[in-house]
Design a protein around this motif. Structure first.
Motif, PDB file in Angstrom:
ATOM      1  N   HIS A 181      72.775 -32.967-123.700  1.00 35.70           N
ATOM      2  CA  HIS A 181      73.215 -32.366-124.951  1.00 35.70           C
ATOM      3  C   HIS A 181      72.009 -31.859-125.722  1.00 35.70           C
ATOM      4  O   HIS A 181      71.062 -32.614-125.976  1.00 35.70           O
ATOM      5  N   GLY A 182      72.024 -30.604-126.084  1.00 35.66           N
ATOM      6  CA  GLY A 182      70.939 -30.022-126.861  1.00 35.66           C
ATOM      7  C   GLY A 182      71.145 -30.247-128.344  1.00 35.66           C
ATOM      8  O   GLY A 182      72.144 -29.799-128.905  1.00 35.66           O
ATOM      9  N   SER A 183      70.199 -30.961-128.972  1.00 37.07           N
ATOM     10  CA  SER A 183      70.313 -31.248-130.396  1.00 37.07           C
ATOM     11  C   SER A 183      68.962 -31.702-130.919  1.00 37.07           C
ATOM     12  O   SER A 183      68.203 -32.364-130.211  1.00 37.07           O
ATOM     13  N   PHE A 184      68.664 -31.341-132.157  1.00 38.31           N
ATOM     14  CA  PHE A 184      67.424 -31.799-132.768  1.00 38.31           C
ATOM     15  C   PHE A 184      67.474 -33.303-133.011  1.00 38.31           C
ATOM     16  O   PHE A 184      68.553 -33.908-133.102  1.00 38.31           O
ATOM     17  N   HIS A 185      66.308 -33.917-133.131  1.00 36.21           N
ATOM     18  CA  HIS A 185      66.209 -35.374-133.311  1.00 36.21           C
ATOM     19  C   HIS A 185      67.044 -35.861-134.482  1.00 36.21           C
ATOM     20  O   HIS A 185      67.756 -36.865-134.383  1.00 36.21           O
ATOM     21  N   GLU A 186      66.929 -35.159-135.596  1.00 33.18           N
ATOM     22  CA  GLU A 186      67.650 -35.560-136.802  1.00 33.18           C
ATOM     23  C   GLU A 186      69.161 -35.529-136.570  1.00 33.18           C
ATOM     24  O   GLU A 186      69.892 -36.432-136.981  1.00 33.18           O
ATOM     25  N   ALA A 187      69.640 -34.478-135.898  1.00 36.11           N
ATOM     26  CA  ALA A 187      71.074 -34.344-135.640  1.00 36.11           C
ATOM     27  C   ALA A 187      71.566 -35.444-134.712  1.00 36.11           C
ATOM     28  O   ALA A 187      72.612 -36.052-134.972  1.00 36.11           O
ATOM     29  N   CYS A 188      70.840 -35.717-133.637  1.00 38.32           N
ATOM     30  CA  CYS A 188      71.261 -36.786-132.718  1.00 38.32           C
ATOM     31  C   CYS A 188      71.381 -38.114-133.452  1.00 38.32           C
ATOM     32  O   CYS A 188      72.407 -38.798-133.351  1.00 38.32           O
ATOM     33  N   THR A 189      70.347 -38.472-134.170  1.00 32.27           N
ATOM     34  CA  THR A 189      70.324 -39.768-134.847  1.00 32.27           C
ATOM     35  C   THR A 189      71.473 -39.890-135.847  1.00 32.27           C
ATOM     36  O   THR A 189      72.208 -40.886-135.853  1.00 32.27           O
ATOM     37  N   LEU A 190      71.651 -38.874-136.672  1.00 26.59           N
ATOM     38  CA  LEU A 190      72.698 -38.943-137.698  1.00 26.59           C
ATOM     39  C   LEU A 190      74.093 -38.774-137.122  1.00 26.59           C
ATOM     40  O   LEU A 190      75.051 -39.375-137.635  1.00 26.59           O
ATOM     41  N   ASP A 191      74.248 -37.996-136.049  1.00 29.17           N
ATOM     42  CA  ASP A 191      75.561 -37.872-135.407  1.00 29.17           C
ATOM     43  C   ASP A 191      76.013 -39.209-134.842  1.00 29.17           C
ATOM     44  O   ASP A 191      77.202 -39.564-134.935  1.00 29.17           O
ATOM     45  N   ILE A 192      75.099 -39.958-134.259  1.00 26.90           N
ATOM     46  CA  ILE A 192      75.434 -41.284-133.739  1.00 26.90           C
ATOM     47  C   ILE A 192      75.861 -42.198-134.883  1.00 26.90           C
ATOM     48  O   ILE A 192      76.899 -42.871-134.804  1.00 26.90           O
ATOM     49  N   ALA A 193      75.085 -42.210-135.959  1.00 23.52           N
ATOM     50  CA  ALA A 193      75.417 -43.059-137.110  1.00 23.52           C
ATOM     51  C   ALA A 193      76.781 -42.705-137.686  1.00 23.52           C
ATOM     52  O   ALA A 193      77.620 -43.578-137.923  1.00 23.52           O
TER      53      ALA A 193
END
Length: 155
Positions: A90-102
């Motif tokens: 999945h292509g996503s910036f670090h900030e997006a991955c972290t916050l999407d999981i949360a």
């Protein structure tokens, strides 16, 4: 996004389950908290988390630490492992991955409190760490420090 709410309705535990193609296709499941009368902290650490840079397609690596104080629900751990694994392609910036999981966990569980630390390895020579929490932890709950050291390279 699918949510299962009863242990008898779990679809992944105890069966061969392929890795979901994307986080949107991943099925996160929850089960009743067996000790909902107690305030306690649950920790998941994913020291080998991977995703892709959305621009270059190159792999990104992180050490994730997820802490939460459950309410009525706890996340079923195999479904969490598969959900986190679904970011591999999945292509996503670090900030997006972290916050999407949360955000996905908060929506699924409605915990009393949740925090995530995304300790990302360098991209372009700069490590990026991303942190989020839902508020103040409940009083009287021991919340251990995440203790993931900052990136120091080789020494």
């Amino acid at each position: 996004m699918t949510t299962q709410t009863e242990t008898g309705a779990l679809t992944q535990l105890g069966a061969h389950t392929p890795l979901p193609a994307s986080p949107d296709q991943a099925v996160l499941e929850r089960v009743p908290n067996p000790h909902a009368e107690l305030a306690y902290c649950i920790r998941f650490a994913a020291p080998e988390f991977t995703s892709l840079c959305p621009l270059t397609g190159q792999p990104d690596f992180a050490h994730l630490v997820i802490d939460y104080v459950p309410g009525a629900w706890i996340v079923e751990s195999k479904s969490l492992k598969l959900f986190l694994g679904s970011f591999r392609n999945h292509g996503s910036f670090h900030e997006a991955c972290t916050l999407d999981i949360a955000r996905r966990l908060v929506t699924l569980l409605d915990p009393a409190w949740l925090r995530i630390g995304g300790y990302w390895y360098p991209r372009g020579g700069i490590p990026i760490d991303v942190f989020y929490q839902t508020g103040t932890p409940p009083e009287g709950v021991w919340i251990p420090p995440q203790d993931v050291p900052g990136y120091r390279g080789r020494g």
